[in-house]
Scaffold this motif. Structure first.
Motif, PDB file in Angstrom:
ATOM      1  N   PRO A   1       0.812  -1.230   0.000  1.00 26.13           N
ATOM      2  CA  PRO A   1       0.000   0.000   0.000  1.00 26.13           C
ATOM      3  C   PRO A   1       0.839   1.271   0.000  1.00 26.13           C
ATOM      4  CG  PRO A   1      -0.178  -1.179   2.112  1.00 26.13           C
ATOM      5  CD  PRO A   1       0.508  -2.094   1.149  1.00 26.13           C
ATOM      6  N   ALA A   2       2.027   1.195   0.594  1.00 31.30           N
ATOM      7  CA  ALA A   2       2.869   2.392   0.658  1.00 31.30           C
ATOM      8  C   ALA A   2       3.416   2.771  -0.715  1.00 31.30           C
ATOM      9  CB  ALA A   2       4.011   2.179   1.649  1.00 31.30           C
ATOM     10  N   ALA A   3       3.353   1.850  -1.666  1.00 31.86           N
ATOM     11  CA  ALA A   3       3.827   2.180  -3.012  1.00 31.86           C
ATOM     12  C   ALA A   3       2.989   3.311  -3.614  1.00 31.86           C
ATOM     13  CB  ALA A   3       3.782   0.945  -3.911  1.00 31.86           C
ATOM     14  N   ARG A   4       1.742   3.431  -3.163  1.00 39.08           N
ATOM     15  CA  ARG A   4       0.860   4.490  -3.685  1.00 39.08           C
ATOM     16  C   ARG A   4       1.167   5.844  -3.073  1.00 39.08           C
ATOM     17  NH1 ARG A   4      -3.128   0.105  -3.099  1.00 39.08           N
ATOM     18  NH2 ARG A   4      -3.776   0.949  -1.084  1.00 39.08           N
ATOM     19  N   THR A   5       1.970   5.844  -2.008  1.00 40.20           N
ATOM     20  CA  THR A   5       2.318   7.113  -1.345  1.00 40.20           C
ATOM     21  C   THR A   5       3.838   7.269  -1.282  1.00 40.20           C
ATOM     22  OG1 THR A   5       2.075   5.940   0.771  1.00 40.20           O
ATOM     23  CG2 THR A   5       0.229   7.305   0.063  1.00 40.20           C
ATOM     24  N   GLY A   6       4.472   6.864  -2.360  1.00 44.64           N
ATOM     25  CA  GLY A   6       5.914   7.065  -2.471  1.00 44.64           C
ATOM     26  C   GLY A   6       6.734   6.311  -1.443  1.00 44.64           C
ATOM     27  N   GLY A   7       6.193   5.197  -0.954  1.00 42.08           N
ATOM     28  CA  GLY A   7       6.932   4.394   0.013  1.00 42.08           C
ATOM     29  C   GLY A   7       6.671   4.801   1.455  1.00 42.08           C
ATOM     30  N   ASP A   8       5.827   5.800   1.653  1.00 39.12           N
ATOM     31  CA  ASP A   8       5.541   6.310   3.001  1.00 39.12           C
ATOM     32  C   ASP A   8       4.316   5.588   3.565  1.00 39.12           C
ATOM     33  OD1 ASP A   8       4.740   7.722   5.239  1.00 39.12           O
ATOM     34  OD2 ASP A   8       5.186   9.689   4.372  1.00 39.12           O
TER      35      ASP A   8
END
Lengths: 377, 377
Positions: free
Chosen positions: B291-298
């Motif tokens: 899921p963090a891939a959608r927020t730049g790894g954050d």
């Protein structure tokens, strides 16, 4: 690091005409060991160092096969003039293990009685059998006592056996990234590797060469699995992360993540250089090794006969043979009051670290080889 | 433990006539989910708990298939009257995931356009696709908001996705023995499992059913490998040690160590109940979830939309999804000031612990489900 090389090395052959009685009860009436040597044996024949190789290693530990060879031996970073195992000082010997596939007699060799490859008929050999065959080689070379026997991983088990069963023939023992016996989990991984090979339809119950076949898929899987256990979780993350080869998900079964690409490549490359029956046999030798089994599970009792000085090294991120496993050897030696140095070396490289040019590790190895030979007064 | 059972359960079917647009870009015009329910939905429809299953699980989480069934559902120790997930209070729903092989539409189902099994044509589905299909089931059941979504391992990833993408539809989230995304090592193990299946000659590029074949060897290997990662090293040692089945070494490749026997048995049993294409698809869903891939790894940014209360649990000896991985979720939630309880539970049972009746774990689960529903004022 010193980049000095032992140069181009020509493998030699030792044909043991007296044969060997194996632990399994079978006998080989004759066998060949292929080996290399680096440096020169001195007049007293007291500067010889035996290198024992691990599962997928061979006799080519250092130097080049030819002048235009771009890939040196598997431990070239440690063996050579001025290196940790200094060939200006030591006469270094490394043999391909019996049952191997790099020139020593093994499952792919021709069985004299049939004129065909041994295949499934090649007997299972043990660490003790290897040590006995290495002892025959030592005699052939005029080496009454090794200045040191050195091994990493499965090689460390051979070094340990030298110390226990042939104490008069070894002055120093170096055991790197090893364990006194496999853990249940280690055996489980080996079993999956074996099942992968043996369930490959091209395995033909071990007689694949007679069928003009190779169990490529099975051996590839075995090697891929091995690679996971050679690297640490952190090391894998640092090296490959979750990087996608094409930058986005493909929603199919092609290679997507870089780590998949790496594993497939390593698996493929291995199939082209290694024999599946040898792989099976090596994993069994690993599973079987358990010197403490002869002393009711008491490792200290098993180590009692040893008179060598020991250097035991382990790597912080190695989970195949974790430092706790190496310390079992150290603890047993200390319980006996035997001479042992132990180093747990920081490294993110997992089990593979034992092959890497880690400066403190090589420095300790160099220093240890120069310790006085006699551990006991 | 309370041995109360939900009794004999009859699976139900939800046919979603509106179909689903999948993350891969493909569409299923219609699909079926098979599911079970335990307990009763109350008038306010606010006591529903969704159980999300892991890689090899299915909809049969609790109770018996028939009166003489000796093997209850996979989480029967946690679900039932008076148990941690108390069916006297909660209406519990568990569906076989889309792409599964226990009754929901999957690779072994008949493809409407051809009248033959989907086989290789079945699209890869993601955790997000599963959650979307579970949301359709919730609507069908008249459940506007789950009192809780609960999952272990891959099930925990589904629970996490519910919290992130459908915050209004879930009050509490339980994530057990999971991670916000796979590690490189996790992906590597999955890749070997896939290669084992796909390189089996009986795989026929996924269309094995059309060839009247099953890639038994490959699926068996995949399951054996999985089992190593479900158990801890210590757990394996305690359970099997180096015990020899026949009491002595055989010097052949028959089963020797008890752990070999266990793994072969587990592998064989799995082949008889699980579909190889589903196994492939499940491992890909695991690999892809991030899921963090959608927020730049954050990860904290990814979790921002969540409004549920969280309970995250991990087990001390779990190295497949180690506590450090669970804490990534906890840390991200805490960075956002979101409501989260975390428990690291002592257990020697590795990843498998999440399925075991460990009293403190079940007590915490029970207590968490009774916390006030609203995490934020």
């Amino acid at each position: 690091m010193d980049s000095a090389s032992v140069g181009v090395v020509t493998p030699q052959q030792f044909v043991c005409e007296t044969g060997i009685d194996l632990a399994c009860g079978q006998r080989l009436d004759q066998y060949t060991l292929v080996y290399e040597t680096y440096g020169a044996l001195n007049a007293a024949a007291d500067n010889a160092v035996l290198i024992c190789h691990a599962l997928s290693g061979d006799h080519h530990a250092a130097g080049l096969r030819s002048a235009d060879d771009s890939k040196p031996g598997w431990w070239d970073n440690a063996i050579g003039p001025g290196k940790a195992i200094d060939t200006n000082r030591w006469f270094v010997v490394c043999a391909n293990n019996l049952g191997g596939c790099a020139g020593s007699t093994g499952p792919a060799s021709t069985k004299p009685a049939t004129g065909k490859p041994f295949g499934r008929d090649f007997p299972l050999v043990t660490v003790e059998d290897w040590v006995d065959s290495q002892a025959a080689l030592a005699q052939h070379l005029g080496i009454g006592r090794w200045a040191a026997v050195v091994g990493g991983s499965l090689g460390g088990m051979q070094a340990l056996d030298w110390a226990i069963r042939r104490p008069a023939q070894v002055q120093r023992v170096v055991i790197v990234a090893a364990a006194p016996r496999l853990s249940t989990q280690n055996i489980a991984f080996n079993e999956i590797a074996r099942q992968a090979i043996r369930s490959d339809p091209d395995f033909h119950d071990g007689d694949y060469l007679a069928h003009n076949a190779i169990p490529r898929h099975g051996l590839k899987l075995a090697r891929m699995l091995g690679h996971i256990t050679y690297l640490s979780g952190d090391g894998m993350r640092n090296k490959f992360g979750r990087e996608l080869r094409e930058g986005k998900l493909s929603f199919n079964f092609d290679v997507e993540f870089q780590v998949e690409s790496y594993l497939r490549y390593q698996g493929e490359a291995f199939v082209n250089r290694f024999d599946a029956n040898t792989y099976l046999l090596m994993t069994k030798a690993l599973d079987y090794f358990d010197p403490a089994a002869r002393t009711g599970g008491d490792l200290a009792a098993a180590l009692k006969p040893a008179s060598a000085r020991f250097f035991v090294a382990a790597f912080s991120s190695d989970w195949r043979f974790a430092p706790t496993r190496s310390r079992e050897i150290v603890d047993a030696l200390m319980a006996n009051g035997q001479a042992v140095s132990y180093a747990e070396i920081e490294s993110p490289h997992g089990h593979d670290a034992f092959l890497m040019p880690i400066e403190p590790y090589h420095q300790m190895l160099r220093d240890f080889l120069q310790t006085p030979a006699e551990a006991r007064a």
